[in-house]
Design a protein around this motif. Structure first.
Motif, PDB file in Angstrom:
ATOM      1  N   PHE A  15       0.752  -1.285  -0.386  1.00 44.28           N
ATOM      2  CA  PHE A  15      -0.186   0.176   0.458  1.00 44.28           C
ATOM      3  C   PHE A  15       1.219   1.074   0.082  1.00 44.28           C
ATOM      4  CE2 PHE A  15      -2.091   3.498   1.916  1.00 44.28           C
ATOM      5  CZ  PHE A  15      -3.539   4.078   1.430  1.00 44.28           C
ATOM      6  N   VAL A  16       0.565   2.433  -1.186  1.00 48.02           N
ATOM      7  CA  VAL A  16       0.698   3.736  -1.005  1.00 48.02           C
ATOM      8  C   VAL A  16       0.228   4.506   0.216  1.00 48.02           C
ATOM      9  CG1 VAL A  16       2.354   5.045  -1.893  1.00 48.02           C
ATOM     10  CG2 VAL A  16       1.893   2.913  -2.904  1.00 48.02           C
ATOM     11  N   GLY A  17       0.960   4.967   0.396  1.00 51.04           N
ATOM     12  CA  GLY A  17       0.429   6.320   1.951  1.00 51.04           C
ATOM     13  C   GLY A  17       0.339   5.563   2.839  1.00 51.04           C
ATOM     14  N   THR A  18      -0.639   6.159   3.782  1.00 51.66           N
ATOM     15  CA  THR A  18      -1.130   5.770   5.261  1.00 51.66           C
ATOM     16  C   THR A  18      -1.518   5.067   5.156  1.00 51.66           C
ATOM     17  OG1 THR A  18      -1.936   6.841   6.683  1.00 51.66           O
ATOM     18  CG2 THR A  18      -2.637   7.155   5.088  1.00 51.66           C
ATOM     19  N   ALA A  19      -1.721   4.013   5.898  1.00 51.65           N
ATOM     20  CA  ALA A  19      -2.488   2.664   6.418  1.00 51.65           C
ATOM     21  C   ALA A  19      -4.106   3.133   6.660  1.00 51.65           C
ATOM     22  CB  ALA A  19      -2.297   2.149   7.958  1.00 51.65           C
ATOM     23  N   LEU A  20      -4.758   2.445   6.214  1.00 48.32           N
ATOM     24  CA  LEU A  20      -6.457   2.444   7.036  1.00 48.32           C
ATOM     25  C   LEU A  20      -6.817   1.910   7.480  1.00 48.32           C
ATOM     26  CD1 LEU A  20      -7.045   2.318   2.921  1.00 48.32           C
ATOM     27  CD2 LEU A  20      -7.180   4.280   4.905  1.00 48.32           C
ATOM     28  N   PRO A  21      -7.591   1.524   8.199  1.00 54.31           N
ATOM     29  CA  PRO A  21      -8.968   0.761   9.228  1.00 54.31           C
ATOM     30  C   PRO A  21      -8.426  -0.128   9.283  1.00 54.31           C
ATOM     31  CG  PRO A  21      -9.745   2.251   9.275  1.00 54.31           C
ATOM     32  CD  PRO A  21      -8.801   2.166   7.536  1.00 54.31           C
ATOM     33  N   GLY A  22      -8.109  -1.859   9.901  1.00 55.39           N
ATOM     34  CA  GLY A  22      -7.517  -3.180   8.935  1.00 55.39           C
ATOM     35  C   GLY A  22      -6.468  -3.270   8.632  1.00 55.39           C
ATOM     36  N   GLN A  23      -5.728  -2.386   8.785  1.00 57.18           N
ATOM     37  CA  GLN A  23      -4.090  -3.059   8.866  1.00 57.18           C
ATOM     38  C   GLN A  23      -3.565  -2.892   9.740  1.00 57.18           C
ATOM     39  OE1 GLN A  23      -3.486   0.111   5.522  1.00 57.18           O
ATOM     40  NE2 GLN A  23      -2.974  -1.647   4.324  1.00 57.18           N
ATOM     41  N   THR A  24      -3.740  -2.638  10.903  1.00 59.67           N
ATOM     42  CA  THR A  24      -2.649  -2.405  12.174  1.00 59.67           C
ATOM     43  C   THR A  24      -2.383  -3.788  12.635  1.00 59.67           C
ATOM     44  OG1 THR A  24      -4.564  -1.373  14.112  1.00 59.67           O
ATOM     45  CG2 THR A  24      -3.598   0.113  12.052  1.00 59.67           C
ATOM     46  N   SER A  84      26.443   7.675  21.154  1.00 59.51           N
ATOM     47  CA  SER A  84      26.050   6.838  20.197  1.00 59.51           C
ATOM     48  C   SER A  84      25.687   6.040  18.537  1.00 59.51           C
ATOM     49  CB  SER A  84      24.183   6.980  20.986  1.00 59.51           C
ATOM     50  OG  SER A  84      23.631   7.889  20.156  1.00 59.51           O
ATOM     51  N   ILE A  85      25.142   5.474  18.947  1.00 61.03           N
ATOM     52  CA  ILE A  85      25.024   4.917  17.239  1.00 61.03           C
ATOM     53  C   ILE A  85      23.756   3.814  17.299  1.00 61.03           C
ATOM     54  CG2 ILE A  85      25.953   3.095  15.154  1.00 61.03           C
ATOM     55  CD1 ILE A  85      28.751   3.904  16.315  1.00 61.03           C
ATOM     56  N   ASN A  86      23.231   4.543  16.278  1.00 62.62           N
ATOM     57  CA  ASN A  86      21.986   4.318  16.073  1.00 62.62           C
ATOM     58  C   ASN A  86      22.239   3.612  14.115  1.00 62.62           C
ATOM     59  OD1 ASN A  86      20.103   4.432  18.194  1.00 62.62           O
ATOM     60  ND2 ASN A  86      20.655   6.581  18.006  1.00 62.62           N
ATOM     61  N   PRO A  87      21.574   2.096  13.857  1.00 61.10           N
ATOM     62  CA  PRO A  87      22.454   1.289  13.050  1.00 61.10           C
ATOM     63  C   PRO A  87      21.162   1.862  12.114  1.00 61.10           C
ATOM     64  CG  PRO A  87      22.748  -0.343  14.640  1.00 61.10           C
ATOM     65  CD  PRO A  87      22.294   0.941  15.404  1.00 61.10           C
ATOM     66  N   TYR A  88      20.031   1.590  12.698  1.00 62.04           N
ATOM     67  CA  TYR A  88      18.382   2.115  12.176  1.00 62.04           C
ATOM     68  C   TYR A  88      18.191   3.309  12.346  1.00 62.04           C
ATOM     69  CZ  TYR A  88      19.742  -2.638  10.923  1.00 62.04           C
ATOM     70  OH  TYR A  88      20.449  -3.499  10.090  1.00 62.04           O
ATOM     71  N   GLN A  89      17.052   3.630  11.447  1.00 58.66           N
ATOM     72  CA  GLN A  89      16.039   4.915  12.003  1.00 58.66           C
ATOM     73  C   GLN A  89      14.454   4.422  11.459  1.00 58.66           C
ATOM     74  OE1 GLN A  89      16.482   8.185  12.417  1.00 58.66           O
ATOM     75  NE2 GLN A  89      14.023   8.394  12.724  1.00 58.66           N
ATOM     76  N   GLY A  90      14.096   4.523  12.978  1.00 59.81           N
ATOM     77  CA  GLY A  90      12.670   3.623  13.079  1.00 59.81           C
ATOM     78  C   GLY A  90      13.140   2.395  13.452  1.00 59.81           C
ATOM     79  N   PRO A 111       5.095   9.432  13.091  1.00 59.83           N
ATOM     80  CA  PRO A 111       5.702   8.768  14.332  1.00 59.83           C
ATOM     81  C   PRO A 111       4.942   7.449  14.053  1.00 59.83           C
ATOM     82  CG  PRO A 111       5.595  11.183  14.850  1.00 59.83           C
ATOM     83  CD  PRO A 111       4.418  11.432  12.908  1.00 59.83           C
ATOM     84  N   GLY A 112       3.624   7.217  13.435  1.00 58.82           N
ATOM     85  CA  GLY A 112       2.457   6.520  13.804  1.00 58.82           C
ATOM     86  C   GLY A 112       3.216   4.576  13.213  1.00 58.82           C
ATOM     87  N   LEU A 113       2.093   4.369  12.384  1.00 54.33           N
ATOM     88  CA  LEU A 113       2.561   3.528  11.457  1.00 54.33           C
ATOM     89  C   LEU A 113       3.694   3.206  11.046  1.00 54.33           C
ATOM     90  CD1 LEU A 113      -1.141   1.550  11.034  1.00 54.33           C
ATOM     91  CD2 LEU A 113       0.224   1.202  12.443  1.00 54.33           C
ATOM     92  N   ASP A 114       4.219   4.701  10.163  1.00 55.89           N
ATOM     93  CA  ASP A 114       5.088   4.680   9.134  1.00 55.89           C
ATOM     94  C   ASP A 114       6.898   4.523   9.947  1.00 55.89           C
ATOM     95  OD1 ASP A 114       4.121   5.721   6.950  1.00 55.89           O
ATOM     96  OD2 ASP A 114       4.510   8.188   7.162  1.00 55.89           O
ATOM     97  N   PHE A 115       6.402   5.015  11.479  1.00 55.67           N
ATOM     98  CA  PHE A 115       7.751   4.554  11.636  1.00 55.67           C
ATOM     99  C   PHE A 115       8.231   3.180  12.211  1.00 55.67           C
ATOM    100  CE2 PHE A 115       9.747   3.572  16.317  1.00 55.67           C
ATOM    101  CZ  PHE A 115      10.741   4.756  16.368  1.00 55.67           C
ATOM    102  N   GLU A 116       7.152   1.996  12.720  1.00 60.88           N
ATOM    103  CA  GLU A 116       7.414   0.927  12.803  1.00 60.88           C
ATOM    104  C   GLU A 116       7.185  -0.128  11.402  1.00 60.88           C
ATOM    105  OE1 GLU A 116       4.287  -0.856  14.774  1.00 60.88           O
ATOM    106  OE2 GLU A 116       4.034   1.210  15.292  1.00 60.88           O
ATOM    107  N   THR A 117       7.143   0.745   9.681  1.00 60.43           N
ATOM    108  CA  THR A 117       6.911   0.236   8.604  1.00 60.43           C
ATOM    109  C   THR A 117       7.758   0.991   7.373  1.00 60.43           C
ATOM    110  OG1 THR A 117       5.494   1.466   7.976  1.00 60.43           O
ATOM    111  CG2 THR A 117       4.417  -0.902   8.823  1.00 60.43           C
TER     112      THR A 117
END
Length: 372
Positions: A15-24, A84-90, A111-117
């Motif tokens: 899915f391109v863009g933000t998440a929709l209900p049912g995708q969480t 500190s070192i952060n190998p990843y963002q999110g 900062p919501g679902l984008d942060f973890e996906t």
């Protein structure tokens, strides 16, 4: 300018863009509101035609990036490290309460679902680290690995950036402190054990709850509590100095488990312990409250009331010295319970400082050898 997508826009199966209900499902956040720097915000509404019933699975995507530097410095007076070192963002672990979530807004992401996906992998991290440690002006200080992301989140299995960083640190005899929620840290025991023998590494594992169901809800893609305790046991048996972090402590959610978590960790061999009170800066407040209303609607009001009672009436108080522990009677009680439990279990009895005197720069190609 932010781009607004609707449910008809697809690219392959993602899915391109933000998440929709049912995708969480299997995710921590319940929404994907636009970051605070965006001019436009996203809003979805069901038009009654059941358009949201069959939605593509929300997948994790990784963007490979090559930053110009890798060691981050800070001068915060209530943090125990300067570098500190952060190998990843999110972070794919998806903890609903994660204090690092607001950083995604700087990338124009939620900062919501984008942060973890939508993750960023710093694929040249080891190369940069080698260059920065080789600089004659560099002064060795303990480096915290994973201060703003988990260095052993699931994508590390593929990218192995954390392992590459550890290989460089071991080569330079440079001390490192690791904080993680993942049992994947055991994969690198072949590096960690020799470093531990030279007092160059400590590993802290965060155990938020011993309740697997609660843990799965709060930290959907992190290792189970049992796996984390097993990791503490294996590391401790191998001679690696281990710490258990009871973090975050959330009133009326997991604060009743403080003593039980400490006892389980001590039995697994942990010698140090720490705790951090739940922090809700910026967007995290609404993200956490959405999770709370979804998972614990009957006690959501009480939880937030207790939090505000420890934050001077606000969702968050960023005052140095208070942001980690809070203030007021309830925060004081949590602190005393933690201290008493640690004393009874023999935790935090030794204060060992990691050794920076062993730091040395290995010869590099093209270096002129010394005569003597």
């Amino acid at each position: 300018m932010a781009t607004i997508f609707d449910h008809r826009h697809r690219e392959s199966d993602d899915f391109v863009g933000t998440a929709l209900p049912g995708q969480t499902r299997g995710r921590g956040a319940r929404s994907n509101e636009s970051g605070r720097f965006e001019r436009l915000s996203r809003l979805f509404a069901d038009d009654g035609w059941q358009a949201f019933e069959e939605l593509p699975k929300l997948r994790t995507s990784v963007i490979e990036e090559k930053p110009k530097s890798i060691i981050t410095r800070n001068d915060s007076p209530d943090i125990s490290f300067d570098q500190s070192i952060n190998p990843y963002q999110g972070c794919e672990h998806g903890c609903a309460y994660c204090y690092a979530r607001p950083t995604h807004a700087y990338w124009g992401l939620s900062p919501g679902l984008d942060f973890e996906t939508k993750l960023f992998a710093k694929t040249n991290a080891a190369e940069l680290l080698r260059r920065e440690l080789s600089d004659p002006r560099y002064v060795p200080k303990m480096i915290a690995l994973g201060a703003n992301t988990d260095p052993y989140q699931p994508v590390e299995r593929q990218y192995r950036i954390t392992r590459q960083i550890l290989e460089v640190l071991a080569e330079f005899n440079h001390p490192v402190g690791i904080v993680t929620k993942s049992a994947l840290v055991l994969r690198d025991l072949d590096i960690l054990q020799p470093m531990a023998a030279r007092n160059l590494v400590r590993v802290a594992i965060s155990v938020t709850s011993l309740d697997a169901k609660l843990s799965r809800s709060m930290e959907p893609r992190a290792s189970t509590p049992r796996k984390r305790l097993e990791a503490l046991e294996v590391l401790s048996a191998a001679g690696v100095s281990t710490t258990v972090m009871v973090a975050p402590v959330i009133p009326s959610v997991n604060d009743h488990e403080i003593e039980a978590i400490l006892a389980a960790a001590a039995a697994a061999g942990a010698v140090h312990a720490g705790y951090v009170l739940l922090r809700l800066p910026r967007e995290i407040s609404s993200i956490f409250q959405e999770w709370l209303e979804s998972e614990m609607p009957d006690k959501a009001g009480r939880v937030m009331s207790l939090i505000r009672g420890m934050r001077n009436g606000k969702d968050y108080d960023s005052t140095w010295g208070l942001r980690q522990k809070g203030s007021g009677p309830y925060a004081w009680t949590i602190g005393r319970r933690f201290e008493i439990a640690c004393t009874k279990l023999g935790l935090n009895q030794e204060r060992q400082k990691m050794d920076t005197s062993q730091f040395s720069r290995p010869p590099q190609a093209g270096d002129q050898l010394t005569l003597f």
